[in-house]
Design an enzyme around this catalytic site. Structure first.
Site, short mmCIF file in Angstrom:
data_model
loop_
_atom_site.label_atom_id
_atom_site.label_comp_id
_atom_site.label_asym_id
_atom_site.label_seq_id
_atom_site.Cartn_x
_atom_site.Cartn_y
_atom_site.Cartn_z
N LEU A 18 0.84 -1.21 0.00
CA LEU A 18 0.00 0.00 0.00
C LEU A 18 0.87 1.25 0.00
CD1 LEU A 18 -2.78 1.30 0.08
CD2 LEU A 18 -2.72 1.14 2.58
N TRP A 564 8.77 2.86 21.13
CA TRP A 564 8.75 2.49 19.71
C TRP A 564 9.40 1.14 19.44
CZ3 TRP A 564 9.91 7.95 17.22
CH2 TRP A 564 8.78 8.74 17.40
N GLU A 668 6.39 20.04 18.37
CA GLU A 668 5.53 20.28 17.21
C GLU A 668 4.55 21.39 17.54
OE1 GLU A 668 3.65 16.82 15.39
OE2 GLU A 668 1.85 18.04 15.24
N HIS A 697 5.44 17.41 8.06
CA HIS A 697 4.58 16.30 7.64
C HIS A 697 3.91 16.59 6.30
CE1 HIS A 697 4.92 16.22 12.03
NE2 HIS A 697 5.09 14.93 11.83
N1 GLN Z 1 16.27 13.34 15.38
C1 GLN Z 1 15.19 12.68 14.72
C2 GLN Z 1 15.09 13.15 13.28
O1 GLN Z 1 15.31 14.27 13.02
C3 GLN Z 1 13.89 12.94 15.41
C4 GLN Z 1 12.74 12.28 14.70
C5 GLN Z 1 11.44 12.30 15.47
O2 GLN Z 1 11.27 13.05 16.39
N2 GLN Z 1 10.50 11.50 15.09
O3 GLN Z 1 14.75 12.41 12.41
#
Ligand code: GLN
Ligand code: ZN
Length: 764
Positions: A18, A564, A668, A697
């Site tokens: 996908l 994760w 973010e 994103h």
């Molecule tokens: N240091 C990581 C990057 O820049 C942080 C990624 C993340 O927070 N998901 O890819």
């Protein structure tokens, strides 16, 4: 008869079909018909597999081309006006909501409850006119029937839909729109029923969070109406990721014919549920862990389920995974490079279907037969408990001797900040990035070539050095203040470290959807953790040798490693996390020793680890923040510790984030219009902060004006001398064509703000 069910399947495909189909479609290389064909193939495969495994109840409408919450928004016609206005064809509109188009920002994306799956947050307003668009739900059901599978369609329930939504710029709470939404659900249910569905699964995962009386009343109202609208249809109310707590009885009194409860996360609620269940209702027991990869202890499950069957009778009991199989990879059987013992301890989606079957058979079998059925499961489990690859006495001893001082930096922030400023000499509003730069096709090809031995280790290292030198030069040209090496050597921010730590194994095919076409391959943490050798120092040192500006070293923090990964279930998560923290601590000290003045320890997943129920949160936050402190406390005052977190809703835990005692955090913010900065009105955050102003994103390149406006907004909440300017996450998924102009704009915006010496009105 005892039966089995599956609530939903993984969608991305065992070969990530996908993902590749979506990306080809987005690049304009394939048509909507091509994409639909791939989707149908994946749906068929899953249904056939589960039917073969003997699963009785199969889902439909669980598949999604991007996200099932977005699908639900489309189902009920909740299209934010900025997309409706564009009058795009349905498919384009769908992906525009997910990814943005032109000046139209995509929907906000956030983690789905406590998973690492991201959903798109529906935007509602008082004027949202709901309307039923059941085409997808209907066609998935009909398609499955044509293939010979009579399915149970899955819908996200109306109350959960509203609770997952937001209503920006409007005082009406999404839940207040329930009465306008219910006719749409009635219509969808009616149409599914008319198409031949005799059972429908309605997910209300929001019920496992803290809910108040009004919200439960809303659930009651919605179920009265839904059940009344399709009296001939068996409705299943599905909950997962936790228990129903004090609302259990009221939920079980709803007019559903089946209740699915999570018996992995909340096994204690099952006894009470058995006692309260109406005599015409069935209990669906989520006994197979849909959130982790370990083979079930089938003996224990037989002991757990048998009394339930004794009480309710086999017709009123159903066995299922605890939640949709969306959150686990496809098949452990394919992991031919894993240690055979370890592999025998695992169950991915496919194996979980078989476990369901075996459990069902064992429960139906005579005791003598039962033994034979359960024997393989027993053997694997005993092997795991006794394995020397799981237990390391050295690690246990190190943990046992930790003292309070191991969690404290030498001096408070107020002292450290002075020393760091002297050492670094940065301008006001310093600019930086989060760590990674585009992972180009070339980088991925080099990694593959190394794995295939087409490239020698030396050639690969030279290649990485060229990449790093190039990334450093580009950052210097753009004019960034604190540089990074770009992380070209990292396939993934967790896996890269996992591969170098003892106690971890990496799967080859263990992909799980993160959002849209993005997948992650969580490594498997099966044993005690230790760090045999330095992991990142070589690359940091090389990067720093290419420039006189400070290069920030990058590590992944202990909580994020934990969160994760698929982690062992044979010891508390807290203990595993402390082991990880010690490994990170060792690495951070090595970096400092090598000369790193700035070290970033990403805790991207800190918030998503937060337990869903408030009563469990304080305990988690204590050990999670302690783990970060343990990882960083040994660093000198002159070493600036950064942390990065990729989420926005953290008002409630800002105090805890402060307790991390990082010198700088980046978070973010752009996707929610700096909404999160409201938290800084009520809480005087002590150290420095970089609210991400560039939304990585989305492929959109933000303009200088837009970035300046966001910075100006940030300055209203946070004194300028504590503000950093940065994107909201790593750039690895973006292309240079987007990244270069976006970062140039970012640096220009920061320069403009530096030049604008007066604070905006309302500043502190
Ligand atoms: N240091 C990581 C990057 O820049 C942080 C990624 C993340 O927070 N998901 O890819
Ligand atoms: Zn991030």
């Amino acid at each position: 008869m005892l039966t089995t069910a599956v609530l939903g399947f993984a969608r991305i495909g065992p070969e990530r079909e996908l993902k590749f189909a979506l990306e080809a479609f987005w690049r304009g290389e394939t048509s909507g018909v091509d994409l639909e064909r791939v989707g149908a193939g994946l749906r068929h495969r899953q249904l056939a597999l589960a039917a073969d495994a003997g699963v009785d109840v199969l889902p439909s409408n669980d598949f999604s081309f991007y996200d099932h919450v977005l699908d639900t928004a489309v189902l009920v016609g909740a299209i934010a006006p900025r997309f409706g206005r564009l009058e795009l064809p349905p498919v384009e509109q769908y992906f525009a909501m997910a990814r943005g188009v032109g000046q139209a920002r995509p929907l906000e994306m956030t983690k789905y409850l406590d998973t690492n799956y991201h959903y798109l947050v529906p935007e509602l307003e008082s004027g949202t006119g709901f309307a039923a668009h059941p085409a997808k739900a209907l066609s998935d059901f009909v398609e499955a029937r044509e293939w010979g599978f009579h399915t149970r369609p899955v819908l996200l329930g109306p109350v959960s839909f509203l609770l997952l939504a937001k209503s920006p710029g409007s005082d009406v709470r999404p839940l207040a729109l329930l009465d306008r939404l219910l006719p749409v659900y009635e219509e969808v249910l009616g149409q599914l029923s008319a198409a031949g569905a005799d059972a429908i699964q309605i997910d209300e995962p929001s019920l496992v969070l803290d809910r108040d009386d009004e919200e439960i009343a809303a659930v009651e109202r919605s179920w009265q109406r839904m059940a009344a609208s399709v009296p001939g249809v068996e409705l299943t109310l599905a909950t997962y990721f936790g228990g129903l707590g004090k609302w259990l009885d009221r939920v079980l009194a709803l007019p559903a014919r089946e209740f699915h409860l999570d018996a992995v996360r909340a096994p204690d609620q099952i006894g009470a549920a058995v006692r309260s269940l109406a005599s015409d209702a069935r209990l669906s027991l989520g006994v197979i862990d849909g959130r982790n990869v370990w083979a079930a202890d089938l003996d224990a499950l037989v002991r757990f389920v048998e009394p339930v069957i004794d009480d309710l009778g086999p017709d009123r009991v159903r066995l299922a995974p605890s939640c949709s199989l969306l959150h686990v990879p496809y098949a452990a059987a394919r992991e031919d490079r894993l240690d055979a013992d370890l592999r025998s301890w695992l169950a991915f989606g496919q194996e979980k279907l078989l476990e369901l079957r075996t459990l069902n058979d064992a429960l139906a079998a005579a005791p003598s037969e039962r033994r034979e059925l359960l024997e393989p499961s027993r053997g694997a489990l005993a092997g795991r408990r006794a394995s020397s690859s799981v237990h390391d006495a050295g690690v246990a001893e190190r943990l046992a001797t930790l003292a309070d001082a191991d969690y404290e930096r030498r001096s408070p922030y107020s002292d450290r900040v002075v020393r760091q400023a002297e050492r670094l000499g940065l301008p006001e509003l310093p600019t930086t990035t989060i760590g990674s730069f585009p992972q180009t096709a070339e980088i991925r090809a080099a990694r593959r070539a190394l794995a295939a031995r087409m490239l020698s280790a030396e050639e690969y290292e030279r290649f990485l050095e060229r990449e790093i030198r190039d990334v450093i030069e580009r950052q210097e040209r753009i004019g960034l203040d604190v540089l990074v090496h770009g992380e070209p050597e990292r396939n993934d921010m967790v896996q890269y470290f996992a591969e170098q730590l003892e106690g971890y194994a990496a799967s080859r095919h263990g992909w799980v959807q993160s959002y849209g076409s993005r997948c992650v391959k969580p490594p498997i943490l099966f044993g005690d953790i230790s760090r045999p050798a330095a992991m990142t120092v070589r690359w940091w040192r090389f990067a720093q040798s290419c420039t006189s500006r400070p290069v920030k070293a990058m590590l992944t923090g202990p909580v994020t490693m934990l969160q994760w990964s698929f982690v062992r279930d044979d010891q508390p998560r807290e203990q595993t996390c402390r082991q990880l923290a010690l490994a990170v601590r060792d690495e951070a000290l090595d970096l400092e020793q090598a000369g790193a003045a700035v070290i970033q320890i990403d805790e991207a997943a800190l918030r998503e680890g937060l337990p869903l129920r408030r009563e469990d949160q304080a305990v988690y936050l204590r050990w999670a923040i302690d783990a970060f402190r343990l990882a960083t406390a040994a660093l000198a005052d002159e070493t600036q510790v950064h942390s990065h977190m990729c989420y926005s809703h953290f008002n409630a835990i800002l105090g805890d984030i402060a307790r991390m005692d990082a010198d700088v955090i980046s978070i973010e913010a752009s996707r929610s219009d700096m909404e999160l900065l409201d938290a800084f009105r009520d809480f005087d955050y002590p150290s420095q902060i970089g609210p991400g102003v560039y939304d990585i994103h989305s492929p959109r390149v933000p303009s200088v004006d837009e970035l300046e406006a966001l910075l100006e907004q940030a300055e209203r909440r946070i004194p300028r001398d504590r503000l950093w300017v940065n994107p909201d996450c790593g750039l690895k998924t973006r292309r240079w064509e987007e990244v270069l102009p976006a970062l140039e704009h970012l640096v220009t915006a920061a320069r403009h703000r530096r030049a604008a010496d007066s604070r905006p009105p309302g500043g502190r």
